[in-house]
Design a protein around this motif. Structure first.
Motif, PDB file in Angstrom:
ATOM      1  N   ASP A   1       0.798  -1.323   0.003  1.00 12.09           N
ATOM      2  CA  ASP A   1       0.094   0.099   0.168  1.00 12.09           C
ATOM      3  C   ASP A   1       0.967   1.390   0.054  1.00 12.09           C
ATOM      4  O   ASP A   1       1.174   1.708   0.935  1.00 12.09           O
ATOM      5  CB  ASP A   1      -0.817   0.048   1.375  1.00 12.09           C
TER       6      ASP A   1
ATOM      7  N   ARG B   1     -14.973  -7.115   3.162  1.00  8.74           N
ATOM      8  CA  ARG B   1     -14.516  -5.950   3.722  1.00  8.74           C
ATOM      9  C   ARG B   1     -15.376  -5.673   5.057  1.00  8.74           C
ATOM     10  O   ARG B   1     -14.908  -5.260   5.837  1.00  8.74           O
ATOM     11  CB  ARG B   1     -14.346  -4.803   2.777  1.00  8.74           C
TER      12      ARG B   1
ATOM     13  N   ILE C   1      -6.458  -6.390   2.629  1.00  4.38           N
ATOM     14  CA  ILE C   1      -6.613  -5.732   3.712  1.00  4.38           C
ATOM     15  C   ILE C   1      -5.989  -6.291   4.873  1.00  4.38           C
ATOM     16  O   ILE C   1      -6.013  -7.218   5.316  1.00  4.38           O
ATOM     17  CB  ILE C   1      -8.293  -5.846   4.181  1.00  4.38           C
TER      18      ILE C   1
ATOM     19  N   GLN D   1      -4.296  -0.950   3.148  1.00  7.48           N
ATOM     20  CA  GLN D   1      -5.500  -1.805   2.138  1.00  7.48           C
ATOM     21  C   GLN D   1      -5.429  -1.400   0.643  1.00  7.48           C
ATOM     22  O   GLN D   1      -5.180   0.002   0.445  1.00  7.48           O
ATOM     23  CB  GLN D   1      -6.962  -1.948   2.736  1.00  7.48           C
TER      24      GLN D   1
ATOM     25  N   ASN E   1      -2.887  -9.870   7.335  1.00  9.17           N
ATOM     26  CA  ASN E   1      -3.226  -9.369   5.853  1.00  9.17           C
ATOM     27  C   ASN E   1      -3.981 -10.381   5.109  1.00  9.17           C
ATOM     28  O   ASN E   1      -3.579 -11.451   4.838  1.00  9.17           O
ATOM     29  CB  ASN E   1      -1.844  -9.341   5.162  1.00  9.17           C
TER      30      ASN E   1
END
Length: 854
Positions: free
Chosen positions: A246, A482, A507, A543, A494
């Motif tokens: 990310d 999510r 995420i 994320q 993760n």
């Protein structure tokens, strides 16, 4: 014939065990005298009955109390179970029954470890572990989690049904005299299962993945090396090249609230345990407020006591890989996903593979015996896998106490009463041991030696993780996936994602505590100003979803770049050095029209990224030097090496031995001069296990070869090239003495092996050691030293266009006489895979069917 040999080894192993038994990785304690072994060989209820019980399933009908309707369970040739249930309740009941049928002793050990009940079966040697687990509070947390579940919650219903299934099996085994042999050897029978037991096993895994002693390690480093040098060599941000998945941009919002800790006052009788537990005011305090110089005594006392825990009970190092690519990079045009969690490798294995179907569920993957869900797998629309985030989740507090104020501590401007819990711990062959657990607002007090030191661990907070996992099993798209993860607290994980509609994502779900003041990587003042202020809001945690790179990946590296506005951990223990992540990122970025074979190759990859960065510098440093014949041979090996830690590679041995000497030659003089207390804290020993030092040495070698660290205290000036030449010479001499012969014969397999020990620590029931490739930094990771006992515990690959496959190093049964005890190890070892089916697809290879009825 092979099975008869295994039964013979088993019987011989039991005899060789003599009068003691060690309970292995899950317990790791001497068991004291066993009951007379004559009963173990009784022809009606002893080892021969267990051998008969190890026969593979045949078509049969069984009565299982508690079922609502008939259930069909099929078994394939490798032991994978396929549960077809007409109600959700019956799915989870059948899963509990199967887990207990195949892994009952393993399940009982895990719940006993977390609940502090090992001394009850092995004697006083297990008391230090029992006491520490009761202090940490897995049992208290599990009890609160159970009490917080509403009557109609899916998690509560699943746990109740699962419990009924486990108890149906326990009752059946008792009636038939077929309890697993370890119960007979230790002379006890398992108590009935409870939902709290399952939640304790969930807590065991949380503890394995995020309870750390790192702030205590930092405290000792600061006391010896000084603060500035400690933070220069063990910094917050890594000094080497990283690949965050990310990259930002990032946002920053006010802290989100966290679940409240377990209350100090608990009921006198706690469900799921035989202990008496009550709350009272603690007696006169033995602690005192001490100057910083006294901190070392408290730190060392806690570290010494924590060493009494089983090795896997404290999180050390990093583990696991996962990744996904979208259809633009695959031959099928559909997303692909891969995962391989790296955990301690034992027999029986940690995983039990299962597929199940009911009105609300249709999933396949791997479960942990004792819990009613699969942690890694897929349903009809989504697939997922996990790696450890590695963020800091354990904080130590220096409580302010005063001898003139017994049973109190100073917090938020006032003196507060400590609370205490009382436990009576059963001890085999002795009287119950009484334990008092003092509590402050931060958590349990672990020592009053030198000062009062308490611990606040996020894993001790109640967490609806079971509800989250059931939500994932039902999720049909990324939004539902999510949304489910918003309630995941610990351990931070993760979660990689890919679905049948072409989407991928990642995420890093969980609690990320925010400390408003102070250095959280050190013990913090307990007076209130450094208390956890909340957690990073879910929208701000790392994320990504359908990134423009078409790739998502994690390998325990720091998930974000240096611009991330929140503290989440340091380079010491909290994050991997980044070499596996770099290899994965580079491979996937270059990949095109990838297939499952490409993912298989990457999961089994033994390329050492660090070696390929450093070896050119080493060869340059050796250029023009006068070398012995052996040194010239080793130099030629490195010059021609492709960087693979292959079992037959001699260059791999030269590299690994060189790197260890390079670390030692650079840092050990500083450790010796500063008197770093390695004898009291072995985790601080100079070596590859200290992640920060590898990153430092890499960065200095590549970019700062004249760094002052290369000049040892009181010695002449040295550069990186000087130390490399010294380390190379030492490595060659070391290998010549250890292995003899020509350098070309110094193959990695002569130094390095993998081993899967048995939980009972009877060598005949384990696997290996066997020469092996890989090292701690390769994608096919081998952790735990030159005889590795940790690595990929389940290799899983999904191609939404062509199929699913997986393999784990073990088998479905814990019975050593069973053909399903270790049958998948040869496949795993050779990098081969088995198809992973859903219930509806399970026609090929079915060997037997059980018809379960109420």
């Amino acid at each position: 014939m092979r099975r008869r040999r295994r039964i013979g080894r088993w019987v011989n192993g039991l005899c060789a065990a003599g009068a003691t038994l060690v309970l292995g990785d899950l317990a790791a304690f001497g068991g004291g005298p066993l009951p007379p072994l004559g009963s173990a060989f009784n022809p009606g209820t002893g080892v021969w009955t267990a051998a008969k019980d190890a026969e593979l399933p045949r078509d049969t009908s069984l009565r299982v109390p508690g079922l609502q309707q008939p259930v069909q369970v099929k078994f394939d040739a490798n032991g994978t179970a396929y549960i077809d249930a007409k109600t959700d309740h019956d799915l989870f009941l059948a899963l509990g029954y199967l887990h207990a049928k195949n892994r009952l002793f393993q399940m009982d050990l895990m719940r006993r470890q977390g609940e502090g009940r090992l001394a009850e079966i092995v004697g006083a040697k297990a008391l230090p572990s029992d006491e520490l687990e009761l202090q940490l509070g897995l049992l208290r947390t599990a009890q609160q989690e159970w009490n917080q579940m509403g009557p109609g919650s899916p998690a509560r219903q699943a746990l109740l049904a699962y419990t009924d299934g486990v108890n149906a099996c326990i009752g059946e085994e008792k009636r038939n005299g077929t309890l697993p042999m370890m119960f007979k050897l230790l002379g006890y029978e398992p108590k009935p299962w409870t939902p709290v037991d399952t939640l304790v096993i969930q807590g065991d895994m949380t503890q394995t993945l995020d309870f750390t002693t790192t702030p205590l390690d930092y405290a000792l480093l600061v006391q010896s090396l000084g603060y500035d040098r400690t933070m220069a060599w063990f910094p917050v941000q890594p000094p080497n090249a990283q690949n965050p998945y990310d990259p930002g941009p990032y946002r920053k919002d006010p802290p989100a609230p966290m679940e409240q800790p377990v209350p100090a006052v608990l009921p006198a009788t706690m469900q799921g345990t035989s202990f008496k537990a009550a709350s009272r005011q603690i007696g006169p305090s033995q602690g005192r407020w001490a100057p910083p110089a006294a901190d070392t005594a408290a730190v060392l006392d806690v570290l010494e006591r924590l060493r009494n825990l089983p090795p896997a009970a404290i999180h050390r190092g990093s583990n696991s890989n996962n990744w996904a690519v979208d259809g633009t990079k695959t031959a099928s045009g559909k997303p692909m996903l891969a995962g391989d969690p790296h955990l301690n490798q034992t027999l029986p294995a940690i995983w039990y593979q299962v597929a199940a179907r009911s009105p609300s569920y249709d999933f396949s993957g791997v479960s942990i015996p004792g819990t009613p869900v699969v942690l890694i797998g897929k349903n009809q629309h989504i697939a997922w896998s996990l790696t450890n985030v590695q963020n800091q989740a354990t904080f130590f507090y220096q409580e302010k106490t005063d001898p003139s104020r017994p049973n109190q501590y100073f917090w938020n401007g006032a003196w507060r009463d400590m609370q205490a819990l009382e436990y009576d711990i059963p001890v085999k062959g002795g009287k119950p041991e009484h334990l008092t657990v003092p509590l402050t607002v931060h958590g349990p007090v672990l020592t009053t030696k030198g000062q009062t030191l308490s611990v606040e661990w996020i894993g001790a907070l109640p967490s609806p993780d079971m509800e989250v996992l059931l939500g994932i099993l039902r999720a049909q798209n990324f939004t539902e996936f999510r949304d489910a993860l918003k309630d995941w607290h610990a351990p931070s994980q993760n979660f990689v994602y890919a679905d049948d509609q072409g989407n991928i994502g990642l995420i890093s779900a969980g609690y990320y505590p925010i400390i408003p003041k102070g250095d959280p990587w050190l013990p913090l003042p307990g007076t209130g100003e450094s208390d956890i202020a909340g957690t990073i809001p879910f929208d701000d945690i790392p994320q990504v979803y359908n990134p423009p790179t078409h790739v998502v990946f994690s390998a325990n590296q720091r998930e974000v770049g240096p611009g991330y506005p929140y503290y989440i951990g340091t380079t010491l223990d909290f994050f991997d050095a980044g070499y596996r992540a770099s290899r994965i990122a580079d491979t996937l970025a270059k990949g095109n029209r990838m297939t499952m074979k490409d993912f298989e190759a990457l999961q089994n990859d033994t390329h050492d990224v660090l070696a390929m960065r450093i070896v050119p510098k080493l060869l340059a440093a050796l250029t023009g030097q006068k070398l012995s014949a052996e040194e010239q041979g080793a130099q030629r090996l490195l010059a021609a090496w492709d960087g693979n830690m292959a079992v037959d590679s001699a260059a791999a041995s030269v590299w690994w031995t060189f790197w260890n000497h390079y670390l030692s030659d650079t840092f050990q003089p500083w450790w010796d001069a500063a008197h770093v207390p390695v004898d009291q804290d072995p985790d601080l020993a100079v070596g590859p296990e200290l992640t920060s030092l590898n990153q430092d040495l890499e960065a200095w070698t590549l970019n700062d070869p004249d760094n002052p660290a290369f000049t040892a205290p009181g010695r002449a000036h040295r550069t990186a090239q000087d130390v490399m030449r010294q380390a190379f010479s030492e490595a060659v001499a070391d290998l010549s003495k250890q292995l003899g012969g020509e350098p070309a014969s110094w193959t990695w397999g002569k130094l390095h092996a993998r081993q899967f020990p048995s939980l009972a620590q009877i060598p005949e029931l384990g696997y290996g050691p066997r020469p092996s490739g890989g090292d701690r930094w390769t994608v096919d990771a081998a952790s735990g030293g030159l005889v590795s006992t940790a690595g990929p515990s389940w290799r899983f690959i999904v191609d939404w266009g062509t199929g699913v496959e997986g393999v784990y190093p073990g088998g479905q049964s814990e019975n050593p006489a069973s053909p399903w005890y270790d049958n998948e190890i040869p496949l795993w070892w050779d990098g081969r895979y088995l198809p992973v089916w859903h219930v509806a697809d399970a026609g090929p290879g079915i060997q037997a069917t059980w018809r379960l009825s109420p």
